[in-house]
Write a protein that holds these residues in place. Sequence first.
Motif, PDB file in Angstrom:
ATOM      1  N   MET A  90      78.925  24.959 107.604  1.00  0.00           N
ATOM      2  CA  MET A  90      79.452  26.089 106.911  1.00  0.00           C
ATOM      3  C   MET A  90      79.006  27.352 107.538  1.00  0.00           C
ATOM      4  O   MET A  90      77.733  27.443 107.922  1.00  0.00           O
ATOM      5  CB  MET A  90      78.711  25.828 105.464  1.00  0.00           C
ATOM      6  CG  MET A  90      79.006  27.019 104.288  1.00  0.00           C
ATOM      7  SD  MET A  90      78.161  26.587 102.740  1.00  0.00           S
ATOM      8  CE  MET A  90      78.911  25.095 102.358  1.00  0.00           C
ATOM      9  N   SER A  91      79.494  28.293 107.381  1.00  0.00           N
ATOM     10  CA  SER A  91      79.493  29.630 108.163  1.00  0.00           C
ATOM     11  C   SER A  91      79.544  30.656 106.877  1.00  0.00           C
ATOM     12  O   SER A  91      80.413  30.583 105.997  1.00  0.00           O
ATOM     13  CB  SER A  91      80.253  29.944 109.097  1.00  0.00           C
ATOM     14  OG  SER A  91      80.080  31.442 109.574  1.00  0.00           O
ATOM     15  N   PHE A  92      78.400  31.773 106.987  1.00  0.00           N
ATOM     16  CA  PHE A  92      78.817  32.450 105.863  1.00  0.00           C
ATOM     17  C   PHE A  92      78.276  33.840 106.452  1.00  0.00           C
ATOM     18  O   PHE A  92      77.356  34.053 107.002  1.00  0.00           O
ATOM     19  CB  PHE A  92      77.653  32.364 104.451  1.00  0.00           C
ATOM     20  CG  PHE A  92      77.841  33.318 103.346  1.00  0.00           C
ATOM     21  CD1 PHE A  92      78.082  32.869 102.149  1.00  0.00           C
ATOM     22  CD2 PHE A  92      77.467  34.637 103.399  1.00  0.00           C
ATOM     23  CE1 PHE A  92      78.230  33.484 100.779  1.00  0.00           C
ATOM     24  CE2 PHE A  92      77.704  35.283 102.242  1.00  0.00           C
ATOM     25  CZ  PHE A  92      77.703  34.761 101.090  1.00  0.00           C
ATOM     26  N   GLY A  93      79.238  34.868 106.459  1.00  0.00           N
ATOM     27  CA  GLY A  93      78.916  36.120 107.064  1.00  0.00           C
ATOM     28  C   GLY A  93      78.782  35.932 108.604  1.00  0.00           C
ATOM     29  O   GLY A  93      77.963  36.958 109.002  1.00  0.00           O
ATOM     30  N   GLY A  94      79.356  34.997 109.064  1.00  0.00           N
ATOM     31  CA  GLY A  94      79.318  34.957 110.521  1.00  0.00           C
ATOM     32  C   GLY A  94      78.184  34.145 110.893  1.00  0.00           C
ATOM     33  O   GLY A  94      77.973  34.135 112.435  1.00  0.00           O
ATOM     34  N   THR A  95      77.200  33.741 110.312  1.00  0.00           N
ATOM     35  CA  THR A  95      75.970  32.743 110.835  1.00  0.00           C
ATOM     36  C   THR A  95      76.057  31.529 110.099  1.00  0.00           C
ATOM     37  O   THR A  95      76.577  31.416 109.005  1.00  0.00           O
ATOM     38  CB  THR A  95      74.737  33.591 110.589  1.00  0.00           C
ATOM     39  OG1 THR A  95      74.520  33.670 109.062  1.00  0.00           O
ATOM     40  CG2 THR A  95      74.602  35.173 110.876  1.00  0.00           C
TER      41      THR A  95
ATOM     42  N   VAL B  88      72.447  23.167 104.297  1.00  0.00           N
ATOM     43  CA  VAL B  88      71.340  22.537 104.308  1.00  0.00           C
ATOM     44  C   VAL B  88      70.997  21.230 104.568  1.00  0.00           C
ATOM     45  O   VAL B  88      71.362  20.780 103.598  1.00  0.00           O
ATOM     46  CB  VAL B  88      70.316  23.147 103.258  1.00  0.00           C
ATOM     47  CG1 VAL B  88      68.822  22.773 103.306  1.00  0.00           C
ATOM     48  CG2 VAL B  88      70.247  24.837 103.323  1.00  0.00           C
ATOM     49  N   PRO B  89      70.440  20.696 105.279  1.00  0.00           N
ATOM     50  CA  PRO B  89      70.277  19.194 105.445  1.00  0.00           C
ATOM     51  C   PRO B  89      69.353  18.723 104.210  1.00  0.00           C
ATOM     52  O   PRO B  89      68.490  19.420 104.023  1.00  0.00           O
ATOM     53  CB  PRO B  89      69.853  18.783 106.713  1.00  0.00           C
ATOM     54  CG  PRO B  89      69.855  20.076 107.433  1.00  0.00           C
ATOM     55  CD  PRO B  89      70.076  21.144 106.713  1.00  0.00           C
ATOM     56  N   LEU B  90      69.764  17.597 103.555  1.00  0.00           N
ATOM     57  CA  LEU B  90      68.953  17.157 102.490  1.00  0.00           C
ATOM     58  C   LEU B  90      68.034  15.968 102.680  1.00  0.00           C
ATOM     59  O   LEU B  90      67.145  15.713 102.060  1.00  0.00           O
ATOM     60  CB  LEU B  90      69.984  16.670 101.308  1.00  0.00           C
ATOM     61  CG  LEU B  90      71.021  17.790 100.946  1.00  0.00           C
ATOM     62  CD1 LEU B  90      71.862  16.948  99.638  1.00  0.00           C
ATOM     63  CD2 LEU B  90      70.467  18.833 100.220  1.00  0.00           C
TER      64      LEU B  90
ATOM     65  N   ILE C 128      76.412  16.712  87.765  1.00  0.00           N
ATOM     66  CA  ILE C 128      75.909  17.429  89.002  1.00  0.00           C
ATOM     67  C   ILE C 128      76.314  16.708  90.207  1.00  0.00           C
ATOM     68  O   ILE C 128      75.929  15.618  90.553  1.00  0.00           O
ATOM     69  CB  ILE C 128      74.705  18.019  88.939  1.00  0.00           C
ATOM     70  CG1 ILE C 128      74.279  18.757  87.452  1.00  0.00           C
ATOM     71  CG2 ILE C 128      74.097  18.838  89.916  1.00  0.00           C
ATOM     72  CD1 ILE C 128      75.023  19.881  87.259  1.00  0.00           C
ATOM     73  N   SER C 129      76.882  17.369  91.172  1.00  0.00           N
ATOM     74  CA  SER C 129      77.084  16.605  92.526  1.00  0.00           C
ATOM     75  C   SER C 129      76.510  17.697  93.716  1.00  0.00           C
ATOM     76  O   SER C 129      76.472  19.072  93.613  1.00  0.00           O
ATOM     77  CB  SER C 129      78.557  16.396  92.945  1.00  0.00           C
ATOM     78  OG  SER C 129      79.471  17.254  93.253  1.00  0.00           O
ATOM     79  N   LEU C 130      75.755  17.398  94.616  1.00  0.00           N
ATOM     80  CA  LEU C 130      75.206  17.753  95.244  1.00  0.00           C
ATOM     81  C   LEU C 130      75.490  17.307  96.789  1.00  0.00           C
ATOM     82  O   LEU C 130      75.053  16.190  97.162  1.00  0.00           O
ATOM     83  CB  LEU C 130      73.504  17.931  95.530  1.00  0.00           C
ATOM     84  CG  LEU C 130      72.901  18.674  96.427  1.00  0.00           C
ATOM     85  CD1 LEU C 130      73.232  20.292  96.529  1.00  0.00           C
ATOM     86  CD2 LEU C 130      71.309  18.706  96.062  1.00  0.00           C
ATOM     87  N   ARG C 131      76.172  18.121  97.779  1.00  0.00           N
ATOM     88  CA  ARG C 131      76.281  17.585  99.033  1.00  0.00           C
ATOM     89  C   ARG C 131      75.784  18.344 100.177  1.00  0.00           C
ATOM     90  O   ARG C 131      76.007  19.741 100.227  1.00  0.00           O
ATOM     91  CB  ARG C 131      77.779  17.560  99.506  1.00  0.00           C
ATOM     92  CG  ARG C 131      78.786  16.623  98.406  1.00  0.00           C
ATOM     93  CD  ARG C 131      80.181  16.481  98.844  1.00  0.00           C
ATOM     94  NE  ARG C 131      80.346  16.361 100.144  1.00  0.00           N
ATOM     95  CZ  ARG C 131      81.542  16.786 100.649  1.00  0.00           C
ATOM     96  NH1 ARG C 131      82.363  17.707 100.083  1.00  0.00           N
ATOM     97  NH2 ARG C 131      81.723  16.321 101.949  1.00  0.00           N
TER      98      ARG C 131
END
Length: 115
Positions: free
Chosen positions: A49-54, A10-12, A41-44
């Motif tokens: 990224m692909s999860f479950g093919g999407t 997700v773009p921040l 805490i670090s957030l990038r």
Amino acid sequence: MPTLNIQTNVPLDGVVTSDILKDASKAVAQILSKPESYVLISLRGGIPMSFGGTEEPAAYGELISIGGVGPDTNKRLSAAISDILKTKLSVPSNRFYIKFFDVKRSDMGWNGSTF
């Protein structure tokens, strides 16, 4: 010294990341019963990224701590962090993995030495 690293596709841009960082820091400190002054805490965002093919919103996290992690605590941490990602970044809970690491004091550096 609990450290939570989160990566998401997700773009921040336009996201109030300080709210995510604050909420995550408080949750980690509270659930692990550690002083928040030691929590990192670090957030990038915008990571390919692909999860479950999407490439729909997804995230991956790693939580490292000297003690405190375990089956019940990990479930509570997973739920809390997942809720933050769902609320703040619209990452569904079923598109988020988190790995927990319990490390020895000698394996973590801080202040020019180790814990």
